[in-house]
Design an enzyme around this catalytic site. Structure first.
Site: not given
Length: 650
Positions: A330, A333-336, A382
């Site tokens: 994404c 590179g640390w959520d989706r 988050r």
């Protein structure tokens, strides 16, 4: 080992004290989630406060990887390569089982891989380079951030140059520079050519062919400046030799709406008309033919359908006959990215194709710890903003339990030979769960859906045959329904009145689950074509092995897809049936109903929900100071006419 399993079992039961009886060298899932929700992992802090916990998490991950794989470790001590990648980056080389170790083996030399990583790390946002994380049939499934823009690239380059005493450590070793490299370094794009050239070399060395970009933007714009780019808009077309797939997926800020809707993803549709959304879905035609998905409708899909269809696409890529690897990314590179990496890992594990020796609690621990925590997901931030993409990932497992998400290459039954006797109950019994369909028509208590493969001659259309009991009012229903599965099996069984179970709720749950299933239900035709025959009783003289006589069946009506009763058939009490109904749950093929895949994924989801509720909990939204500052800056940018978006980079 026993202590870890006991802790995992306790966590799955929802006990917040799961760590009480386990040895000090191992953390249970509950403690992992507590640590995860307390602080963000940073490689350089591994030996500081809380370092002992992080070390135990790292060791536990290495132990779980080692159960099934021979692997090498790429050291990232103190975050020397990337500050929010694991300190021990696992490179899986081959499966360690006797059966598989000689079948698929990586041809990658770890020393060369490590060199390419060092050289290419600045090519991608936040230094989050292409990193292999799953090994499947000899293919590397990788993750990363998107490409760095000129602002970050030149900023990091200057920073490294200044703090290394004038030496650019990423390119200090130039003994293997080729003529091609020298040619790339000419012109104004010297730095881009250099770093992206090494990024491409790394991708090729890992045999990556497919690059799946989850960004909804072509370039990430922040405060009026392009801060990141992507392969699909690289002006020099450096990535033209790869198969690029633009599969835009909402960022983590969208999951605030998921939380605000009481964690209901059904019916939640992303607003594709926002001004910053400029990356359309783009998938080469040759990759979509076998999936039977209308990709032109992607902007109409809700969050469930979109996630299901993207996962189907990724599974089809990794399960193709070639030996090409896959990269998913994404923005940061640390959520989706961990969302889809986790779903891939868990889906393949549920099929028994990877991590074959791990139990549900163990694969859950590995996925949470490695794919999310050690790769830098900011759960604390988050949660403070209500952007619960992490919770969505594991709660979503209920939507991928059916066989349509299976990577197992079993031969589907596309057609059945015509026979005078029609379908027997044995035919229904022998149908795979994938072919049994779902309860989609009103008032049905059992439906059989014969699926057709596109283009297969003589195959069945999506026409339901429903068997509705017409016995005495005293008949009770035994229902087997799983709201976590897009496809459910409902079977009516007459029982004494004292065994009566509430049925309406179970039926509603099953239908609700069925309605949320991808776009599978969109392909049902209710045209009232000629119905199939009611399953005929076999002769008493020729019973099936293991069958028994039953005297509590009564009569059955046949209903077409439109719901009209066509004819009636009576199963006599002296009929021999291909299965029996003992008081306890039978082991017959029709009521064994739960596939191994479904059982495994349900156990993982249940263990996660139990541990999550006892540690993190489903929290109310609290204001975030960083979010407030970002909001003020965004308002300022809009005030002066700069194009910008939310401050959350994914």
């Amino acid at each position: 080992m026993a202590g870890a399993r006991a802790a995992a079992a306790a966590a799955s039961a929802g006990s917040s004290a799961s760590s009480g009886n386990q040895p000090p060298q191992e953390l249970g899932l509950g403690e992992l989630l507590e640590e995860f929700s307390r602080t963000q992992y940073r490689a350089k802090d591994g030996s500081g406060t809380g370092g002992s916990k992080v070390e135990r998490i790292e060791k536990r991950c290495l132990e779980l990887f080692g159960r099934d794989y021979c692997f090498s470790v790429i050291p990232n001590t103190n975050g020397d390569i990337c500050g929010h990648y694991p300190r021990h980056i696992v490179f899986l080389e081959y499966e360690s089982s006797e059966k598989e170790k000689d079948t698929f083996e990586s041809t990658v030399q770890v020393s060369k891989l490590q060199d390419l990583i060092h050289r290419s790390k600045m090519a991608r946002c936040r230094g989050r380079f292409v990193c292999p994380v799953i090994l499947f049939k000899g293919k590397h499934i990788c993750r990363s951030a998107t490409l760095a823009g000129w602002g970050e690239l030149y900023g990091r380059s200057g920073y490294n140059y200044f703090f290394s005493g004038g030496a650019d450590d990423a390119w200090a070793d130039v003994e293997d520079v080729t003529e091609e490299d020298c040619a790339l370094r000419s012109g104004d794009t010297h730095l881009f050519d250099k770093v992206r050239g090494y990024d491409i070399k790394l991708l090729r060395y890992l045999s990556v062919k497919y690059i799946c970009d989850l960004m909804v933007e072509n370039k990430k714009v922040k405060f009026g400046m392009n801060v990141t780019s992507s392969e699909k808009v690289d002006k020099a077309q450096r990535y033209a030799d790869f198969t690029l797939l633009s599969i835009p997926y909402p960022g983590c800020e969208f999951f605030k709406e998921y939380k605000d809707r009481d964690y209901m993803a059904e019916g939640l549709i992303f607003n594709w008309k926002q001004d910053y959304v400029d990356a359309p879905l783009s998938i080469p035609d040759f990759l979509t033919h076998s999936l039977n998905i209308d990709w032109s409708q992607y902007q109409c899909w809700d969050l469930v359908q979109q996630t299901q269809n993207y996962l189907k696409l990724l599974l089809s890529l990794v399960n193709s006959d070639d030996d090409s690897g896959l990269l998913v990314h994404c923005i940061s590179g640390w959520d989706r990215t961990p969302l889809f990496i986790s779903l891939l890992r868990l889906s393949l594990w549920a099929d028994g194709l990877i991590h074959t020796s791990l139990k549900p609690t163990e694969i859950l621990y590995l996925t949470v710890a490695y794919d999310w925590f050690l790769f830098g997901h900011m759960l604390v931030d988050r949660l403070s903003k209500g952007e619960e993409i992490f919770f969505f990932c594991f709660n979503f497992l209920k939507h991928i339990t059916s066989e349509e998400f299976s990577a197992l290459k079993t031969q589907r039954r596309k057609s059945l030979p015509a026979r005078d006797g029609g379908f027997t109950l044995e035919d229904i019994c022998m149908l795979r769960r994938k072919d049994r369909g779902s309860t989609t028509s009103l008032g049905s208590d059992f439906s059989l859906v014969m699926e057709s493969s596109p283009g297969a001659t003589g195959s069945f259309t999506y026409e339901a045959v429903e068997l509705v009991p017409a016995g005495a009012p005293t008949q009770a229903a035994w229902r087997k329904s799983h709201s976590s599965s897009p496809q459910s099996v409902l079977w009516n069984r007459p029982q004494p009145s004292e065994d009566r179970l509430p049925s309406q709720q179970g039926l509603a749950e099953a239908r609700s689950s069925s309605s949320s299933s991808s776009n599978h239900s969109d392909n049902f035709f209710r045209m009232g074509s000629s119905p199939l025959e009611v399953p005929k009783p076999r002769s008493v003289d020729h019973p099936l092995p293991g069958s028994s006589l039953s005297t509590d069946y009564g009569s059955w009506q046949m209903v077409t897809g439109c719901g009209s009763i066509q004819e009636r058939a009576v199963l006599h009490t002296d009929s021999s049936l291909p299965f029996s109904f003992p008081d306890e749950l039978p082991n017959s093929c029709l009521l064994a109903a739960l596939s191994d895949r479904e059982t495994r994924l349900q156990e993982v989801r249940s263990a996660f929900l139990a541990a999550y509720s006892s540690t993190v909990g489903l929290r109310a939204v609290a204001p975030s100071p960083s979010g407030a500052i970002g909001g003020l800056l965004e308002q300022f940018a809009r005030g002066v006419g700069l194009r910008s978006i939310s401050s959350n980079a994914l």
